[in-house]
Design a protein around this motif. Structure first.
Motif, PDB file in Angstrom:
ATOM      1  N   ASP A  26       0.794  -1.247  -0.064  1.00 25.12           N
ATOM      2  CA  ASP A  26       0.034  -0.131  -0.040  1.00 25.12           C
ATOM      3  C   ASP A  26       0.890   1.163  -0.048  1.00 25.12           C
ATOM      4  O   ASP A  26       1.665   1.416   0.981  1.00 25.12           O
ATOM      5  N   ILE A  27       0.849   2.103  -1.117  1.00 24.42           N
ATOM      6  CA  ILE A  27       1.914   3.114  -1.084  1.00 24.42           C
ATOM      7  C   ILE A  27       1.005   4.455  -1.368  1.00 24.42           C
ATOM      8  O   ILE A  27       0.192   4.418  -2.160  1.00 24.42           O
ATOM      9  N   LEU A  28       1.096   5.379  -0.423  1.00 23.13           N
ATOM     10  CA  LEU A  28       0.588   6.788  -0.499  1.00 23.13           C
ATOM     11  C   LEU A  28       1.686   7.769  -0.784  1.00 23.13           C
ATOM     12  O   LEU A  28       3.071   7.741  -0.726  1.00 23.13           O
ATOM     13  N   ILE A  29       1.153   8.463  -2.018  1.00 23.96           N
ATOM     14  CA  ILE A  29       1.981   9.671  -2.431  1.00 23.96           C
ATOM     15  C   ILE A  29       1.253  10.834  -1.945  1.00 23.96           C
ATOM     16  O   ILE A  29       0.095  11.123  -2.520  1.00 23.96           O
ATOM     17  N   TYR A  87       6.049   6.612 -11.109  1.00 23.26           N
ATOM     18  CA  TYR A  87       4.904   6.139 -12.308  1.00 23.26           C
ATOM     19  C   TYR A  87       4.518   4.612 -11.830  1.00 23.26           C
ATOM     20  O   TYR A  87       5.213   3.952 -11.406  1.00 23.26           O
ATOM     21  N   GLY A  88       3.023   4.772 -11.862  1.00 20.53           N
ATOM     22  CA  GLY A  88       2.464   3.396 -11.453  1.00 20.53           C
ATOM     23  C   GLY A  88       2.494   2.784  -9.998  1.00 20.53           C
ATOM     24  O   GLY A  88       2.133   1.757  -9.752  1.00 20.53           O
ATOM     25  N   LEU A  89       2.920   3.790  -9.095  1.00 23.01           N
ATOM     26  CA  LEU A  89       3.186   3.255  -7.708  1.00 23.01           C
ATOM     27  C   LEU A  89       2.044   3.344  -6.871  1.00 23.01           C
ATOM     28  O   LEU A  89       1.784   2.588  -5.947  1.00 23.01           O
ATOM     29  N   ALA A  90       1.549   4.556  -7.003  1.00 18.86           N
ATOM     30  CA  ALA A  90       0.151   5.111  -5.704  1.00 18.86           C
ATOM     31  C   ALA A  90      -0.840   4.059  -5.668  1.00 18.86           C
ATOM     32  O   ALA A  90      -1.410   3.896  -6.835  1.00 18.86           O
ATOM     33  N   LEU A 117      -0.457  12.998 -12.210  1.00 19.81           N
ATOM     34  CA  LEU A 117      -1.367  12.348 -11.389  1.00 19.81           C
ATOM     35  C   LEU A 117      -1.860  10.844 -11.775  1.00 19.81           C
ATOM     36  O   LEU A 117      -1.620   9.929 -11.168  1.00 19.81           O
ATOM     37  N   GLY A 118      -2.248  11.049 -13.074  1.00 24.67           N
ATOM     38  CA  GLY A 118      -2.719   9.759 -13.779  1.00 24.67           C
ATOM     39  C   GLY A 118      -1.630   8.575 -13.914  1.00 24.67           C
ATOM     40  O   GLY A 118      -1.689   7.480 -13.829  1.00 24.67           O
ATOM     41  N   ALA A 119      -0.318   9.166 -14.127  1.00 29.54           N
ATOM     42  CA  ALA A 119       0.658   8.365 -14.532  1.00 29.54           C
ATOM     43  C   ALA A 119       1.174   7.737 -13.137  1.00 29.54           C
ATOM     44  O   ALA A 119       1.835   6.743 -13.316  1.00 29.54           O
ATOM     45  N   ILE A 120       1.309   8.590 -11.975  1.00 27.92           N
ATOM     46  CA  ILE A 120       1.848   7.891 -10.715  1.00 27.92           C
ATOM     47  C   ILE A 120       0.878   6.883 -10.222  1.00 27.92           C
ATOM     48  O   ILE A 120       1.112   6.094  -9.164  1.00 27.92           O
ATOM     49  N   ALA A 121      -0.430   6.809 -10.441  1.00 27.52           N
ATOM     50  CA  ALA A 121      -1.588   5.987  -9.924  1.00 27.52           C
ATOM     51  C   ALA A 121      -1.381   4.724 -10.330  1.00 27.52           C
ATOM     52  O   ALA A 121      -1.254   4.335 -11.672  1.00 27.52           O
ATOM     53  N   ARG A 122      -1.727   3.530  -9.502  1.00 28.67           N
ATOM     54  CA  ARG A 122      -2.220   2.207 -10.158  1.00 28.67           C
ATOM     55  C   ARG A 122      -3.582   2.367 -10.507  1.00 28.67           C
ATOM     56  O   ARG A 122      -4.458   3.138  -9.817  1.00 28.67           O
ATOM     57  N   PRO A 123      -3.988   1.308 -11.092  1.00 29.02           N
ATOM     58  CA  PRO A 123      -5.362   1.223 -11.492  1.00 29.02           C
ATOM     59  C   PRO A 123      -6.447   1.104 -10.164  1.00 29.02           C
ATOM     60  O   PRO A 123      -5.877   0.351  -9.268  1.00 29.02           O
ATOM     61  N   GLY A 124      -7.386   1.868 -10.265  1.00 23.01           N
ATOM     62  CA  GLY A 124      -8.126   1.822  -9.031  1.00 23.01           C
ATOM     63  C   GLY A 124      -7.508   2.652  -7.788  1.00 23.01           C
ATOM     64  O   GLY A 124      -8.229   2.685  -6.768  1.00 23.01           O
ATOM     65  N   ALA A 125      -6.583   3.461  -8.072  1.00 22.54           N
ATOM     66  CA  ALA A 125      -5.918   4.098  -6.620  1.00 22.54           C
ATOM     67  C   ALA A 125      -6.835   5.332  -6.431  1.00 22.54           C
ATOM     68  O   ALA A 125      -7.734   5.937  -7.240  1.00 22.54           O
ATOM     69  N   ALA A 126      -7.018   5.662  -5.081  1.00 23.76           N
ATOM     70  CA  ALA A 126      -7.892   6.427  -4.427  1.00 23.76           C
ATOM     71  C   ALA A 126      -7.146   7.842  -4.467  1.00 23.76           C
ATOM     72  O   ALA A 126      -5.772   7.751  -4.131  1.00 23.76           O
TER      73      ALA A 126
END
Ligand SMILES: C[S@@+](CC[C@H](N)C(=O)[O-])C[C@H]1O[C@@H](n2cnc3c(N)ncnc32)[C@H](O)[C@@H]1O
Length: 220
Positions: A26-29, A87-90, A117-126
């Motif tokens: 679980d990774i918060l940015i 990218y792809g972590l949050a 913001l879209g780039a750092i989000a994993r699919p489904g990220a809140a």
């Protein structure tokens, strides 16, 4: 990318970051993390999480970064040029009480910000956004219109966003960021909360609750 801990700056590359994240799912940015207090709170209260604070200004980060646990990391970067290593972590991310170019980027729908913001989000990220009424007014927006504008821009940027909700003084007092406290105990505590999510293309629409199963609320 550049990290900071106390007075010490360092470079951390993708491999070193991957090593630090290995045991954490679980990774918060936290974008525009300010003094980093929110990140330290999440890292202390949720050891399985890894919390990353990003801010363009290094000065405010020195104290809190020095006393944060190992599952916290602070990076110096602009929200409009987020490091590719993120990218792809949050799995979740936050923008708490933005001002300056972070606020205007959100209200103007700056593609550099929204694409990042879209780039750092994993699919489904809140994504949780908290907006300060005074900062909105300084940017030329009323609380209500500013909240709707931020919602519109996030939706245009590919997020699913619930209608803005007022944050009460009690909710602000419970929110572990420095600016939440300043607002809560200040003269004008008006603030809004926007809850959003990056859609997960791998799941059908009906499977996707707007609110992630574990929301940030549990950290407050
Ligand atoms: C009002 S402070 C809020 C700090 C913290 N989130 C809190 O709730 O206490 C806004 C922060 O946004 C940061 N900021 C403004 N524009 C930014 C940008 N374009 N990129 C990164 N950080 C930015 C500022 O440096 C400042 O620390």
């Amino acid at each position: 990318m550049e990290g900071i801990r106390g007075n010490h700056s360092f470079t951390i590359d993708a491999a070193a970051l991957a090593e630090r994240l290995a045991a954490h799912q679980d990774i918060l940015i936290d974008i525009g993390t300010g003094d980093g207090r929110y990140v330290r709170h999440v890292a202390r209260t949720c050891p399985p999480c890894f919390a990353i604070g990003v801010d363009a200004c290094r000065e405010n980060l020195r104290d809190v970064s020095r006393t944060s646990p190992d599952n916290a990391l602070y990076l110096i970067a602009s929200a409009q040029a987020l490091p590719r290593e993120l990218y792809g972590l949050a799995t979740r991310f936050t923008i708490n009480f933005p001002w300056g170019s972070l606020m205007s980027g959100l209200l103007d729908g700056d593609p550099a910000l929204l694409d990042g913001l879209g780039a750092i989000a994993r699919p489904g990220a809140a994504l949780d956004v908290r907006l300060n009424g005074v900062a909105l007014e300084a940017a030329g927006w009323s609380l209500e219109r500013g909240g709707e504008q931020a919602r519109r821009m996030l939706r245009d940027g590919g997020f699913v966003v619930a209608p803005p909700q007022p944050l009460s003084a009690q909710a602000l007092r419970a929110c572990p960021t420095t600016w939440a406290k300043r607002l809560a105990f200040g003269r004008d505590p008006r603030a809004l909360y926007l809850r959003a999510r990056r859609p997960d293309a791998r799941r059908s629409r009906s499977d996707q609750p707007l609110v992630a199963a574990r929301s940030f609320a549990e950290f407050t």
